[in-house]
Scaffold this motif. Structure first.
Motif, PDB file in Angstrom:
ATOM      1  N   GLY A   1      35.001 -18.027  24.479  1.00  0.00           N
ATOM      2  CA  GLY A   1      34.806 -16.892  25.368  1.00  0.00           C
ATOM      3  C   GLY A   1      35.967 -15.919  25.422  1.00  0.00           C
ATOM      4  O   GLY A   1      35.991 -15.031  26.277  1.00  0.00           O
ATOM      5  N   ALA A   2      36.934 -16.041  24.529  1.00  0.00           N
ATOM      6  CA  ALA A   2      38.122 -15.181  24.563  1.00  0.00           C
ATOM      7  C   ALA A   2      37.771 -13.730  24.241  1.00  0.00           C
ATOM      8  O   ALA A   2      36.890 -13.439  23.436  1.00  0.00           O
ATOM      9  CB  ALA A   2      39.163 -15.695  23.568  1.00  0.00           C
ATOM     10  N   ASP A   3      38.487 -12.816  24.892  1.00  0.00           N
ATOM     11  CA  ASP A   3      38.335 -11.395  24.609  1.00  0.00           C
ATOM     12  C   ASP A   3      39.287 -11.028  23.476  1.00  0.00           C
ATOM     13  O   ASP A   3      40.488 -10.848  23.679  1.00  0.00           O
ATOM     14  CB  ASP A   3      38.646 -10.568  25.856  1.00  0.00           C
ATOM     15  CG  ASP A   3      38.421  -9.065  25.634  1.00  0.00           C
ATOM     16  OD1 ASP A   3      38.176  -8.673  24.478  1.00  0.00           O
ATOM     17  OD2 ASP A   3      38.485  -8.312  26.619  1.00  0.00           O
ATOM     18  N   LEU A   4      38.736 -10.950  22.268  1.00  0.00           N
ATOM     19  CA  LEU A   4      39.535 -10.634  21.085  1.00  0.00           C
ATOM     20  C   LEU A   4      39.026  -9.353  20.423  1.00  0.00           C
ATOM     21  O   LEU A   4      39.162  -9.169  19.218  1.00  0.00           O
ATOM     22  CB  LEU A   4      39.474 -11.809  20.092  1.00  0.00           C
ATOM     23  CG  LEU A   4      40.084 -13.128  20.612  1.00  0.00           C
ATOM     24  CD1 LEU A   4      39.731 -14.283  19.677  1.00  0.00           C
ATOM     25  CD2 LEU A   4      41.598 -13.003  20.751  1.00  0.00           C
ATOM     26  N   MET A   5      38.465  -8.478  21.235  1.00  0.00           N
ATOM     27  CA  MET A   5      37.944  -7.222  20.696  1.00  0.00           C
ATOM     28  C   MET A   5      39.084  -6.398  20.093  1.00  0.00           C
ATOM     29  O   MET A   5      40.092  -6.145  20.747  1.00  0.00           O
ATOM     30  CB  MET A   5      37.240  -6.422  21.796  1.00  0.00           C
ATOM     31  CG  MET A   5      35.944  -7.058  22.268  1.00  0.00           C
ATOM     32  SD  MET A   5      34.949  -5.968  23.335  1.00  0.00           S
ATOM     33  CE  MET A   5      35.947  -5.974  24.812  1.00  0.00           C
ATOM     34  N   GLY A   6      38.910  -6.023  18.829  1.00  0.00           N
ATOM     35  CA  GLY A   6      39.915  -5.236  18.136  1.00  0.00           C
ATOM     36  C   GLY A   6      41.194  -5.988  17.830  1.00  0.00           C
ATOM     37  O   GLY A   6      42.193  -5.377  17.425  1.00  0.00           O
ATOM     38  N   ALA A   7      41.190  -7.294  17.996  1.00  0.00           N
ATOM     39  CA  ALA A   7      42.408  -8.090  17.782  1.00  0.00           C
ATOM     40  C   ALA A   7      42.859  -8.041  16.331  1.00  0.00           C
ATOM     41  O   ALA A   7      42.047  -7.978  15.398  1.00  0.00           O
ATOM     42  CB  ALA A   7      42.158  -9.538  18.193  1.00  0.00           C
TER      43      ALA A   7
END
Length: 278
Positions: A191-197
């Motif tokens: 569930g991690a927020d890795l948008m654009g990571a």
């Protein structure tokens, strides 16, 4: 000339969309909203204006160029042909009563959910490390298959939520067993927020990325071997030269939503999307 329907496939092929044996259900039953994925609004139960009389898409070869990217990443996991040819015994929604058509459209998303669960359960049974769970996995798979055999009325009234939760918990246990052999401590990124990571060249072997938001993430050359990608959002993620060998619970819609190259290594059960770079 359109190939004549010959009945739905069986076995593993039954969990892959077969448009020839479907009545264009995804183009009618489901709604969509004007966005980056769809060029216009459409209500549930209303045929897409691009749907031809033979239930085929009139712009199939030009979906991306004409603003229907969402259609290119959709997969019914074989629910379309199941509902069309088995549940409704080949009786089309065209020309049928409103009640018949409405029932078919209500049943389709339910069976789609069940078939997606069957896809995951079938994959879990191929994991040697999950051998201690194989008996339970087979039992749950058979129970889920039995649900797909119910009448249209029973399917329309079915609450898939409890079944999804049970299967999800079982798949989590299978994932933990399959990833136990990964070297080093594997960080849990569920569930991690890795948008654009920026994850170029990252070592993500055996990491749980279940349900993670990887929208537009740079995964160029990343090592995703044996990572758990169940439900991860890979829209516009760059998988160029990434290694997804042995990745867990990755589906064709996720792959198609991402970007990749000839150097991207995929599991043998998935095909390389036509829009990926050579």
């Amino acid at each position: 000339m359109r190939e004549q329907p010959g009945g739905p496939e069986t076995g593993a092929a039954a969990l892959r969309g077969d448009c020839v044996n479907c009545f264009g259900l995804c183009c009618v039953a489901l709604p969509f909203t004007a966005s980056a994925d769809f060029a216009r609004n459409k209500n549930a139960g209303t045929p897409c204006p691009n749907l031809a009389d033979d239930h085929r898409c009139g712009i199939h070869a030009r979906l991306r160029e004409t603003g229907y990217t969402g259609c290119t990443v959709y997969d019914c996991f074989g629910a379309g042909q199941r509902v069309s040819q088995v549940t409704f015994a080949g009786r089309d929604w065209r020309g049928a009563s409103r009640a018949h058509a409405r029932l078919m459209f209500d049943v389709f998303p339910v069976v789609r959910h069940l078939h997606e669960l069957l896809w995951y359960l079938t994959e879990a049974l191929t994991l040697a490390a999950a051998q201690p769970l194989h008996a339970e996995l087979r039992r749950v798979l058979e129970e889920t298959e039995d649900l797909t055999r119910r009448t249209a009325e029973e399917l329309a009234a079915l609450d898939v939520g409890p079944r999804r939760q049970r299967v999800g918990e079982l798949l989590q246990r299978a994932s933990e067993l399959a990833r136990a052999g990964a070297r080093g401590r594997r960080k849990d990124r569920r569930g991690a927020d890795l948008m654009g990571a920026r994850l170029k060249g990252a070592d993500l072997r055996g990491v749980s990325l279940r349900g993670a938001y990887l929208i537009a993430a740079d995964l160029t050359g990343a090592d995703l071997r044996d990572a758990d990608l169940l439900g991860a959002d890979l829209r516009d993620a760059d998988l160029t030269d990434a290694d997804l060998t042995g990745v867990l619970f990755l589906t064709q819609p996720q792959v198609t939503a991402a970007r990749g190259s000839a150097g991207t290594r995929l599991p043998g059960t998935l095909r390389r999307p036509a829009h990926w770079t050579p």
